[in-house]
Design an enzyme around this catalytic site. Structure first.
Site, PDB file in Angstrom:
ATOM      1  CG  PHE A 286     -28.431  62.694 -25.456  1.00 47.87           C
ATOM      2  CD1 PHE A 286     -27.416  63.649 -25.395  1.00 47.87           C
ATOM      3  CD2 PHE A 286     -28.256  61.588 -26.279  1.00 47.87           C
ATOM      4  CE1 PHE A 286     -26.251  63.498 -26.153  1.00 47.87           C
ATOM      5  CE2 PHE A 286     -27.100  61.447 -27.032  1.00 47.87           C
ATOM      6  CZ  PHE A 286     -26.090  62.390 -26.971  1.00 47.87           C
TER       7      PHE A 286
ATOM      8  CG  PHE B 134     -32.790  60.364 -27.503  1.00 47.88           C
ATOM      9  CD1 PHE B 134     -31.722  59.636 -28.041  1.00 47.88           C
ATOM     10  CD2 PHE B 134     -32.785  61.741 -27.661  1.00 47.88           C
ATOM     11  CE1 PHE B 134     -30.688  60.285 -28.717  1.00 47.88           C
ATOM     12  CE2 PHE B 134     -31.765  62.392 -28.335  1.00 47.88           C
ATOM     13  CZ  PHE B 134     -30.704  61.667 -28.867  1.00 47.88           C
TER      14      PHE B 134
ATOM     15  CD  GLU C 138     -25.395  57.980 -30.112  1.00 48.23           C
ATOM     16  OE1 GLU C 138     -25.030  58.901 -29.342  1.00 48.23           O
ATOM     17  OE2 GLU C 138     -24.833  57.737 -31.180  1.00 48.23           O
ATOM     18  CB  ILE C 139     -28.120  51.811 -28.465  1.00 44.40           C
ATOM     19  CG1 ILE C 139     -29.090  51.778 -27.289  1.00 44.40           C
ATOM     20  CG2 ILE C 139     -27.308  50.528 -28.570  1.00 44.40           C
ATOM     21  CD1 ILE C 139     -30.006  50.630 -27.243  1.00 44.40           C
ATOM     22  CB  VAL C 140     -22.656  54.088 -28.856  1.00 46.75           C
ATOM     23  CG1 VAL C 140     -21.491  54.446 -29.761  1.00 46.75           C
ATOM     24  CG2 VAL C 140     -23.288  55.363 -28.279  1.00 46.75           C
TER      25      VAL C 140
ATOM     26  CB  CYS D 190     -25.395  46.519 -29.258  1.00 44.63           C
ATOM     27  SG  CYS D 190     -26.290  45.039 -28.830  1.00 44.63           S
TER      28      CYS D 190
ATOM     29  CB  VAL E   1     -22.958  38.806 -27.455  1.00 41.29           C
ATOM     30  CG1 VAL E   1     -22.660  37.482 -26.768  1.00 41.29           C
ATOM     31  CG2 VAL E   1     -24.031  39.569 -26.684  1.00 41.29           C
TER      32      VAL E   1
ATOM     33  CD  GLN F  82     -22.365  37.005 -32.135  1.00 41.77           C
ATOM     34  OE1 GLN F  82     -22.811  36.567 -33.178  1.00 41.77           O
ATOM     35  NE2 GLN F  82     -21.377  37.885 -32.077  1.00 41.77           N
ATOM     36  CB  VAL F  83     -27.245  33.220 -32.168  1.00 37.76           C
ATOM     37  CG1 VAL F  83     -28.502  32.558 -32.717  1.00 37.76           C
ATOM     38  CG2 VAL F  83     -26.922  34.439 -33.015  1.00 37.76           C
ATOM     39  CE  LYS F  84     -23.474  28.460 -28.032  1.00 32.57           C
ATOM     40  NZ  LYS F  84     -22.650  29.491 -28.688  1.00 32.57           N
TER      41      LYS F  84
ATOM     42  N   GLY G 298     -29.314  33.816 -25.683  1.00 32.89           N
ATOM     43  CA  GLY G 298     -30.182  34.943 -25.346  1.00 32.89           C
ATOM     44  C   GLY G 298     -29.474  36.049 -24.580  1.00 32.89           C
TER      45      GLY G 298
ATOM     46  N   GLY H 210     -27.838  38.591 -25.779  1.00 36.42           N
ATOM     47  CA  GLY H 210     -28.131  39.886 -26.407  1.00 36.42           C
ATOM     48  C   GLY H 210     -29.490  40.408 -25.959  1.00 36.42           C
ATOM     49  CB  THR H 211     -32.763  38.699 -25.639  1.00 36.50           C
ATOM     50  OG1 THR H 211     -32.714  38.311 -27.003  1.00 36.50           O
ATOM     51  CG2 THR H 211     -34.171  39.043 -25.239  1.00 36.50           C
TER      52      THR H 211
ATOM     53  CG  LEU I 170     -33.627  57.712 -31.019  1.00 40.49           C
ATOM     54  CD1 LEU I 170     -33.381  59.197 -31.258  1.00 40.49           C
ATOM     55  CD2 LEU I 170     -34.582  57.163 -32.077  1.00 40.49           C
TER      56      LEU I 170
ATOM     57  CE1 TYR J 293     -22.986  43.327 -38.530  1.00 41.35           C
ATOM     58  CE2 TYR J 293     -22.610  44.122 -40.764  1.00 41.35           C
ATOM     59  CZ  TYR J 293     -22.234  44.053 -39.445  1.00 41.35           C
ATOM     60  OH  TYR J 293     -21.133  44.730 -39.018  1.00 41.35           O
TER      61      TYR J 293
ATOM     62  CB  ILE K   1     -28.115  60.529 -32.314  1.00 43.01           C
ATOM     63  CG1 ILE K   1     -27.820  59.051 -32.493  1.00 43.01           C
ATOM     64  CG2 ILE K   1     -28.799  61.089 -33.528  1.00 43.01           C
ATOM     65  CD1 ILE K   1     -29.103  58.215 -32.604  1.00 43.01           C
TER      66      ILE K   1
ATOM     67  CE1 TYR L 267     -20.802  55.308 -35.692  1.00 41.57           C
ATOM     68  CE2 TYR L 267     -23.024  55.650 -34.842  1.00 41.57           C
ATOM     69  CZ  TYR L 267     -21.665  55.558 -34.629  1.00 41.57           C
ATOM     70  OH  TYR L 267     -21.168  55.715 -33.373  1.00 41.57           O
TER      71      TYR L 267
HETATM   72  N1  ACO Z   1     -29.505  39.357 -37.519  1.00 45.26           N
HETATM   73  C1  ACO Z   1     -30.740  38.851 -37.332  1.00 45.26           C
HETATM   74  N2  ACO Z   1     -31.116  38.305 -36.161  1.00 45.26           N
HETATM   75  C2  ACO Z   1     -30.209  38.231 -35.189  1.00 45.26           C
HETATM   76  C3  ACO Z   1     -28.888  38.702 -35.331  1.00 45.26           C
HETATM   77  C4  ACO Z   1     -28.556  39.284 -36.590  1.00 45.26           C
HETATM   78  N3  ACO Z   1     -27.351  39.750 -36.822  1.00 45.26           N
HETATM   79  N4  ACO Z   1     -28.233  38.481 -34.202  1.00 45.26           N
HETATM   80  C5  ACO Z   1     -29.085  37.881 -33.360  1.00 45.26           C
HETATM   81  N5  ACO Z   1     -30.252  37.740 -33.957  1.00 45.26           N
HETATM   82  C6  ACO Z   1     -31.476  37.175 -33.425  1.00 45.26           C
HETATM   83  C7  ACO Z   1     -31.259  35.819 -32.814  1.00 45.26           C
HETATM   84  O1  ACO Z   1     -31.342  34.792 -33.775  1.00 45.26           O
HETATM   85  C8  ACO Z   1     -32.346  35.774 -31.815  1.00 45.26           C
HETATM   86  O2  ACO Z   1     -33.586  35.477 -32.416  1.00 45.26           O
HETATM   87  P1  ACO Z   1     -34.348  34.060 -32.218  1.00 45.26           P
HETATM   88  O3  ACO Z   1     -34.425  33.876 -30.754  1.00 45.26           O
HETATM   89  O4  ACO Z   1     -35.649  34.290 -32.870  1.00 45.26           O
HETATM   90  O5  ACO Z   1     -33.471  33.064 -32.887  1.00 45.26           O
HETATM   91  C9  ACO Z   1     -32.468  37.221 -31.366  1.00 45.26           C
HETATM   92  O6  ACO Z   1     -31.900  38.011 -32.397  1.00 45.26           O
HETATM   93  C10 ACO Z   1     -31.733  37.509 -30.087  1.00 45.26           C
HETATM   94  O7  ACO Z   1     -30.642  36.707 -29.953  1.00 45.26           O
HETATM   95  P2  ACO Z   1     -29.755  36.677 -28.675  1.00 45.26           P
HETATM   96  O8  ACO Z   1     -29.169  35.295 -28.521  1.00 45.26           O
HETATM   97  O9  ACO Z   1     -30.489  37.217 -27.535  1.00 45.26           O
HETATM   98  O10 ACO Z   1     -28.633  37.706 -29.064  1.00 45.26           O
HETATM   99  P3  ACO Z   1     -27.069  37.489 -29.167  1.00 45.26           P
HETATM  100  O11 ACO Z   1     -26.550  37.015 -27.862  1.00 45.26           O
HETATM  101  O12 ACO Z   1     -26.770  36.728 -30.337  1.00 45.26           O
HETATM  102  O13 ACO Z   1     -26.603  39.004 -29.381  1.00 45.26           O
HETATM  103  C11 ACO Z   1     -25.923  40.586 -31.024  1.00 45.26           C
HETATM  104  C12 ACO Z   1     -27.066  39.738 -30.474  1.00 45.26           C
HETATM  105  C13 ACO Z   1     -25.430  41.521 -29.946  1.00 45.26           C
HETATM  106  C14 ACO Z   1     -26.433  41.389 -32.207  1.00 45.26           C
HETATM  107  C15 ACO Z   1     -24.796  39.617 -31.430  1.00 45.26           C
HETATM  108  O14 ACO Z   1     -25.277  38.733 -32.393  1.00 45.26           O
HETATM  109  C16 ACO Z   1     -23.578  40.304 -31.969  1.00 45.26           C
HETATM  110  O15 ACO Z   1     -22.673  40.635 -31.234  1.00 45.26           O
HETATM  111  N6  ACO Z   1     -23.465  40.510 -33.267  1.00 45.26           N
HETATM  112  C17 ACO Z   1     -22.305  41.106 -33.877  1.00 45.26           C
HETATM  113  C18 ACO Z   1     -22.199  42.564 -33.554  1.00 45.26           C
HETATM  114  C19 ACO Z   1     -23.351  43.382 -34.109  1.00 45.26           C
HETATM  115  O16 ACO Z   1     -23.779  43.188 -35.189  1.00 45.26           O
HETATM  116  N7  ACO Z   1     -23.846  44.309 -33.283  1.00 45.26           N
HETATM  117  C20 ACO Z   1     -24.878  45.219 -33.628  1.00 45.26           C
HETATM  118  C21 ACO Z   1     -24.325  46.311 -34.433  1.00 45.26           C
HETATM  119  S1  ACO Z   1     -25.317  47.723 -34.518  1.00 45.26           S
HETATM  120  C22 ACO Z   1     -25.004  48.609 -33.147  1.00 45.26           C
HETATM  121  O17 ACO Z   1     -24.185  48.244 -32.377  1.00 45.26           O
HETATM  122  C23 ACO Z   1     -25.761  49.842 -32.885  1.00 45.26           C
END
Ligand code: ACO
Length: 712
Positions: free
Chosen positions: A534, A539, A541-543, A545, A547, A552-554, A556, A558-559, A578, A584, A609, A612
């Site tokens: 917008f 700003f 809006e992140i709708v 997100c 992976v 996931q998680v290992k 990076g 998402g970062t 925003l 979670y 925006i 939810y």
């Molecule tokens: N809760 C708390 N911490 C989290 C979560 C979570 N659900 N997911 C990831 N993290 C942490 C990781 O542990 C990591 O921290 P660390 O390095 O201190 O351990 C940090 O966030 C980043 O992790 P990445 O490996 O870069 O992220 P990842 O590839 O896992 O992607 C994402 C993060 C997109 C949230 C993924 O876990 C995912 O797809 N989750 C399910 C979908 C979801 O919940 N999406 C967000 C919904 S809200 C929205 O979309 C607006």
């Protein structure tokens, strides 16, 4: 300009030579002979051949016998026979024919009468009688330059350029007459015209974007930036008329002013050394670069493409592959609104190989130079960092000095209070980037303190993963690959966000107003961030997100996704995100710099925006000075530097004191300076703390609590 005074004896004296130059097809050494980087013997430095011809001509004239020198100067000298004689230059009664050249001609005798006023040549040159040979030679240099300018005036078709040549012609004429130094006067102002200048900004770009790279990659970027600066200094700018036609801007006044300055101070002086000369990249800054970058880039790349066979093979990749990328990166900084490299106080520790300014200043060749500096750079197999200046004469005297204000500014930059000397930082940088000086590989992923996005960044560099911003379009047919990726994104989002209806996800992912940053591995989508910008509200809006679960998680991902999204938005000048984060996912967003404290005023996002239920609104403010995808890497480097600096300091202090025992004996507190050895480390009690009473713990607690709340 239409009324060039042809009755002026000096002007008339120039006529035969003009004819001669035209009939023999030689363009003379007029500055106007330089084309827009095309059709010249040296494609990259169109000014060179003119420069060489002018200096050859000057050497010839300066080798003349004294009598012939006087005759030449007499043509441009006022008659002093009587107060009433207004003759401005001796006119040869037997004008040289067009076919004879100066060298073979006998010098006219001093008693030879002027065709115009009838007084002898001696009456015109009497003021030169006791003038030193050096001064005579300086005046003769101006004569050659005047002759060349005269031809330029005649041959130039562009009115604006013609006017400037004529002005300079008159200026030099006057200076020969008055035996003075030429000074360009009027409303042009004096150089430097902009700050920071292009050279400083390119240096900032190197530091901003590339200082964290490995030495070899940094060297490549350094070579490219240097090449760009040299190109710019020898490139012929488009005329104001061409500029107007290309940009369709009615008001090209600002460009015309810069163009005139460039002609007077940079371009014409390249082949006309009677005029003080400045480098384009040292006196101009962003405004000029903005006006010329698009067209110069196109011409440069085209030139290199056409001339690619002339380049050494090892330079070919550099120029044909890396140079276009370098230029695109520079383009983003030139036109992007938030680029920090244009700020006058931009500072980052400079590493040795990114110091470009002074080297470019000395490699600019003068007329005597045989080989063009740029071709030399492009074709030398040695590193550009040590460009050989042999045979290349640095332009001498004040003309070549950086303007004083800039030097001062540079000095100020270095002397920041408490700053570490640059040499020391460079030395430490060398040890932390030199694999031989480090234990183990540079990037050790197994170390517990490896950055969160280290794997993702490395994988991207190796081409294992890619990031693309894509979206559906109604106006143009989306290609098949994009549509496949959009379907892939829709699948990832629906799997990872099971509470969202699939149709809803599909609708937004395919909605042309939404875009998605897609993470691609092996041609398949493994993650993404769907967003809506917008711009009017400031700003995005992140709708969605997500992976895919097995990635996931290992790693990076998402970062790294979020960091790319941040950089994309900085480029598009939107500095707030925003999002309504799922319960979670709040942890993830916090780690990406999001907070529940919202700074964007409600009025700006309400109604824009999507809301939810059960989700938390979070905001992230972007800092345009941060290169997000490289941030953790940069911070890691900074930590390494600090660690090394501490180690150095420690190694200088040999003495080890026994630990303090006073606390065991019941003492609650001691003054810091009473700790043995503390003063040797360079610690000084801060003047602010002196005489301050120790705070009551309760007061301190409340103060800190308050502070923490404010920080939050
Ligand atoms: N809760 C708390 N911490 C989290 C979560 C979570 N659900 N997911 C990831 N993290 C942490 C990781 O542990 C990591 O921290 P660390 O390095 O201190 O351990 C940090 O966030 C980043 O992790 P990445 O490996 O870069 O992220 P990842 O590839 O896992 O992607 C994402 C993060 C997109 C949230 C993924 O876990 C995912 O797809 N989750 C399910 C979908 C979801 O919940 N999406 C967000 C919904 S809200 C929205 O979309 C607006």
């Amino acid at each position: 300009i239409r009324s060039v005074d042809m009755s002026d004896p000096a002007t008339q004296a120039l006529q035969p030579r003009l004819l001669q130059a035209q009939s023999s097809g030689s363009a003379g050494s007029g500055a106007a002979a330089a084309g827009s980087g095309t059709g010249n013997s040296d494609p990259v430095r169109p000014g060179l051949s003119q420069q060489q011809r002018a200096s050859q001509k000057k050497a010839q004239v300066r080798a003349f016998p004294r009598a012939k020198k006087l005759e030449k100067l007499g043509v441009f000298s006022a008659c002093k026979a009587s107060d009433t004689c207004k003759c401005n230059g001796w006119k040869n009664p037997n004008p040289p024919s067009a076919t004879r050249i100066d060298l073979q001609q006998q010098a006219a005798s001093l008693s030879e009468p002027c065709r115009s006023c009838g007084h002898a040549l001696a009456d015109h040159v009497s003021h030169l009688e006791n003038v030193s040979e050096d001064e005579i030679n300086r005046l003769l240099g101006m004569v050659v330059d005047v002759e060349n300018l005269f031809m330029s005036v005649h041959k130039e078709e562009d009115t604006d350029t013609k006017q400037v040549y004529f002005y300079l012609f008159k200026l030099l004429r006057k200076c020969i007459l008055q035996m003075s130094q030429p000074v360009v006067e009027g409303s042009l102002g004096s150089p430097p015209f902009e700050k920071p200048n292009i050279e400083q900004v390119i240096q900032s770009l190197l530091q901003y974007k590339f200082s964290h790279l490995a030495p070899k990659e940094r060297q490549t970027m350094f070579e490219l930036s240097k090449m760009f600066l040299i190109c710019l200094n020898y490139w012929k700018l488009e005329t104001p008329t061409q500029y107007r036609q290309r940009t369709q801007k009615d008001d090209a006044t600002a460009y015309k002013l810069d163009y005139t300055r460039w002609l007077c101070y940079c371009h014409v002086p390249q082949s006309n050394d009677s005029l003080p000369r400045y480098e384009t990249t040292q006196v101009f800054g962003r405004n000029l670069l903005k006006s010329i970058f698009t067209v110069t880039r196109r011409q440069l790349l085209e030139k290199f493409r056409v001339e690619k066979d002339k380049l050494l093979p090892e330079k070919r990749t550099l120029i044909l592959t890396h140079f276009p990328k370098f230029l695109s990166m520079l383009e983003e900084e030139i036109y992007g609104e938030n680029s920090p490299i244009w700020e006058a106080d931009f500072t980052m520790p400079a590493s040795e190989s990114t110091q470009i300014g002074h080297q470019t200043a000395v490699i600019s060749p003068t007329s005597a130079s045989g080989s063009p500096a740029l071709s030399k750079c492009l074709n030398s197999s040695s590193s550009l960092g040590s460009t050989d200046t042999g045979g290349v004469e640095p332009i001498t005297g004040d003309k070549r000095k950086l303007p004083e204000a800039l030097t001062l500014e540079d000095a100020k930059r270095i002397r920041v209070m408490g700053d570490i000397p640059m040499e020391l930082v460079n030395e430490v940088m060398m040890t932390i980037t030199d694999p031989a000086a480090m234990l183990g590989p540079e990037t050790n992923l197994l170390t517990p303190n490896a950055a969160r996005d280290e794997t993702a960044r490395l994988e991207e560099r190796r081409g294992i993963i890619e990031f693309h911003v894509i979206g559906n379009s109604l106006s143009q047919k989306s290609n098949k690959k994009i549509l496949m990726w959009l379907v892939g994104l829709q699948n990832v989002f629906s799997h990872q966000l099971p509470r969202m209806p699939k149709e809803y996800i599909t609708r937004l992912v395919f909605d042309p107003k939404h875009k998605t940053l897609a993470l691609i591995k092996d041609g398949r989508v493994i993650g993404g961030i769907c967003f809506r910008m917008f711009p009017t509200q400031g700003f995005t809006e992140i709708v969605f997100c997500a992976v895919t679960s097995n990635e996931q998680v290992k790693k990076g991902y998402g970062t790294h996704l979020m960091n790319h999204l941040k950089e994309y938005h900085i480029k598009h000048n939107i500095l707030y995100f925003l999002t309504y984060a799922d319960e979670y996912a709040i942890g993830y967003f916090k780690k990406q710099g999001f907070s529940k404290d919202i700074k964007v005023p409600k009025g700006r996002y309400l109604g824009y925006i999507k809301d939810y239920e059960g989700a938390t609104l979070m905001e992230c403010e972007l800092n345009p000075r941060i290169p997000y995808t490289e941030l953790s890497h940069i911070i890691k480097r900074q930590k390494e530097i600090i660690k090394k600096l501490i180690e150095r300091k420690q190694s200088q202090i040999r003495k080890v004191y026994p630990g303090l025992t006073c606390f065991k004996e019941g003492v609650r507190q001691i003054p810091v300076e009473s700790i043995p050895g503390i003063r040797e480390t360079g610690w000084k009690p801060s003047s602010k703390d002196k005489g301050k009473e120790v705070k009551d713990p309760d007061v301190l607690y409340n103060m800190l609590k308050n502070l923490l709340a404010q920080i939050k």
